[in-house]
Each structure stands twice: as C-alpha cells, then as structure tokens.
Design an enzyme around this catalytic site. Structure first.
Site, PDB file in Angstrom:
ATOM      1  N   ASP A  67       0.831  -1.208   0.000  1.00 25.73           N
ATOM      2  CA  ASP A  67       0.000   0.000   0.000  1.00 25.73           C
ATOM      3  C   ASP A  67       0.866   1.259   0.000  1.00 25.73           C
ATOM      4  O   ASP A  67       2.089   1.176   0.127  1.00 25.73           O
ATOM      5  CB  ASP A  67      -0.962  -0.004   1.200  1.00 25.73           C
ATOM      6  N   ASP A 136      -8.061  -1.947  13.701  1.00 26.29           N
ATOM      7  CA  ASP A 136      -9.438  -2.127  13.212  1.00 26.29           C
ATOM      8  C   ASP A 136      -9.556  -3.329  12.285  1.00 26.29           C
ATOM      9  O   ASP A 136     -10.568  -3.492  11.611  1.00 26.29           O
ATOM     10  CB  ASP A 136      -9.924  -0.847  12.516  1.00 26.29           C
ATOM     11  N   HIS A 138      -7.640  -4.055   9.608  1.00 21.47           N
ATOM     12  CA  HIS A 138      -7.259  -3.940   8.198  1.00 21.47           C
ATOM     13  C   HIS A 138      -5.984  -4.727   7.920  1.00 21.47           C
ATOM     14  O   HIS A 138      -5.133  -4.881   8.792  1.00 21.47           O
ATOM     15  CB  HIS A 138      -7.134  -2.477   7.743  1.00 21.47           C
ATOM     16  N   GLU A 143      -9.717  -1.133   4.649  1.00 18.40           N
ATOM     17  CA  GLU A 143     -10.434  -0.742   5.855  1.00 18.40           C
ATOM     18  C   GLU A 143     -11.778  -1.469   5.958  1.00 18.40           C
ATOM     19  O   GLU A 143     -12.310  -1.960   4.958  1.00 18.40           O
ATOM     20  CB  GLU A 143     -10.654   0.778   5.846  1.00 18.40           C
TER      21      GLU A 143
HETATM   22  C1  GLP Z   1      -0.429   0.526   8.478  1.00 16.80           C
HETATM   23  C2  GLP Z   1      -0.147  -0.327   7.261  1.00 16.80           C
HETATM   24  C3  GLP Z   1      -0.527  -1.764   7.508  1.00 16.80           C
HETATM   25  C4  GLP Z   1       0.039  -2.216   8.826  1.00 16.80           C
HETATM   26  C5  GLP Z   1      -0.511  -1.380   9.946  1.00 16.80           C
HETATM   27  C6  GLP Z   1      -0.052  -1.810  11.325  1.00 16.80           C
HETATM   28  O1  GLP Z   1      -1.747   0.894   8.592  1.00 16.80           O
HETATM   29  N1  GLP Z   1      -0.802   0.112   6.082  1.00 16.80           N
HETATM   30  O2  GLP Z   1      -0.059  -2.580   6.442  1.00 16.80           O
HETATM   31  O3  GLP Z   1      -0.255  -3.568   9.036  1.00 16.80           O
HETATM   32  O4  GLP Z   1      -0.076  -0.068   9.703  1.00 16.80           O
HETATM   33  O5  GLP Z   1       1.023  -1.043  11.739  1.00 16.80           O
HETATM   34  P1  GLP Z   1       1.920  -1.372  12.982  1.00 16.80           P
HETATM   35  O6  GLP Z   1       2.641  -2.640  12.637  1.00 16.80           O
HETATM   36  O7  GLP Z   1       2.855  -0.216  13.113  1.00 16.80           O
HETATM   37  O8  GLP Z   1       1.014  -1.534  14.127  1.00 16.80           O
END
Ligand code: GLP
Length: 242
Positions: A67, A136, A138, A143
């Site tokens: 992404d 949440d 995702h 989302e």
């Molecule tokens: C972002 C990314 C996701 C990731 C998420 C969790 O939203 N787009 O791919 O899984 O963060 O982040 P963290 O690992 O820092 O909790």
C-alpha cells in the site's frame, strides 16, 4: 490458517525470517510481498543480518509493496516507498528498482491501481506476502466495510487508523493522509503464502476476530481464514483475548 504464539518480537522475527529463508533457498527469484508499519521491523533487521552473513540473497528477488499513502511528496519519510527503501531494500542486496509499489503520485489514481494490479498479475503474484494488521482489522490498507473480493484500489483511511498512525507524524492526526492506494483483499489472497505478524495488546481484539470471528467485511483480515497457507505469528499480548 495456523496460529503460533511466541514469547517475544525477536522470536517472531526469527520464525518469520526462517520462512523467508526457506522460500529464497528453494526459489532465489521469489516474488515477495512487503509490509510497512512497526510490526515487521524486527523481521527486516533479521533479514538484513542473514543477508550480511551470506545466508540469504535478495539479488534475484522482486518485491511488491502492499500500500501507499496518497498526498505525500516524493522523499517524504513516511511515504511507504521511502520506508521500504530505508528499512529493507537498501540494506540487503536487492536490486534498485526491484521493489514496486502502487503509484500514489499519479494524476489518475484509478489507472495507477489498475496498472499495479496488472503488474502483479504479470509477475504471477507473490510467493509470500508479509502482513501486519491494523487495530481495526485492516490488512494492507483495506479498511472495514469494503468488499472482500477487492483488487488494488483507492481507500479512505478510518479515523482509528489515522489516529493509530499519527505517532509517525509527530502525533498530529491532521498530518496523516486521508486516502491511500492498497492491494485489495483478493490481491493479497493471490499470494501462495501469507505471513502475518502482530505484537502488543493493541492488536488483541483484531487477532481475536481474525482467529475466532466469522469471515466478515467488518474485520477485513478474516478473509485469511479462506487461505490454505496462512501463518499468523503473535506474541502473548496480541493473543491475550483468545
Ligand atoms: C499501516 C499499514 C498496515 C500495517 C498497519 C499496522 O496501517 N498500512 O499494512 O499492518 O499499519 O502497523 P503497525 O505494525 O505499526 O502496528
């Protein structure tokens, strides 16, 4: 789907790196799906160490990012392209340009999404997709509420995701982009293997839904229940609501 609870983030990184080492040993020119966020950082450190030690090589690997934020200029430290370049690509022997992402700087974002999906399809999609998970539920930036059969698309970030990610933007939620481009859930599911990493209490509810909930658009990661080779690595805090 297989769930493994390991004591520490380091143990998770070791186990995840073992999976990637096995893949690269069997297939040096593997297609690797990469994830951003803090969860995979210990894994990227471990892959860097194994590459420096000559145990693995990324020389023939092609990478596809999950992404990208819309609205961050080239070189912005929180652009996911910058993040992956800094935390993985430039630290291992991966060729410059071998790590691809959706072009969120394009004028026509829909066309950029279609182009990325076509590029991934032409490469045969990922052999292994690394994933984190949002609080949440995702994966990528898919989302809650979106279709479960989505392909690469523009998504709108939830308030919760923007709040979660404000820590990377000097705790200023206004600085967190509102839109993103993301591989769709069906795009992610094309990968031959899924490897999800989650640590910390903040992920406990999302992990409970992923492991014990019904497959539902309200918790997008639950689509993984329909994959025949999905490995979920969590620490005791992330597993605390199971
Ligand atoms: C972002 C990314 C996701 C990731 C998420 C969790 O939203 N787009 O791919 O899984 O963060 O982040 P963290 O690992 O820092 O909790």
């Amino acid at each position: 789907m297989k769930l493994v609870i390991l004591d520490t983030a380091e143990a998770i990184a070791q186990r995840a790196a073992d999976e990637i080492e096995a893949l690269l040993t069997a297939k040096p020119n593997a297609i690797l799906g990469t994830a951003t966020g803090s969860s995979p950082l210990p894994l990227y450190d471990e892959l860097t160490a194994r590459c420096a030690a000559g145990r693995i090589s990324f020389a023939e690997v092609t990478g596809f990012m999950l992404d990208e934020y819309v609205g961050l200029p080239e070189g912005h430290p929180e652009r996911y392209a910058t993040f992956m370049e800094t935390n993985l690509r430039s630290r291992v022997d991966m060729r410059p340009g071998a790590l691809h992402g959706p072009n969120a700087l394009a004028e026509d974002l829909q066309a950029a999404c279609q182009e990325y999906e076509e590029q991934m399809a032409a490469a045969g999609y990922c052999d292994l997709q690394i994933l984190g998970i949002g609080t949440d539920g995702h994966i990528g930036f898919n989302e809650p509420g979106g279709p479960l059969d989505s392909r690469t698309h523009v998504d709108v970030l939830t308030e919760q995701t923007r709040r979660d990610n404000a820590r990377f933007f000097n705790d200023d939620i206004e600085a967190v982009p509102t839109h993103c481009l993301t591989q769709g859930l069906a795009t992610i599911m094309e990968a031959r293997k899924l490897l999800l990493i989650a640590t910390g209490e903040g992920k406990a509810q999302a992990i409970r839904e992923l492991v014990e909930g019904e497959i539902s658009a309200e918790w997008p990661a639950t689509v993984m229940q329909g994959h025949d080779d999905a490995l979920v690595l969590v620490d005791p805090a992330a597993a605390s609501l199971l």
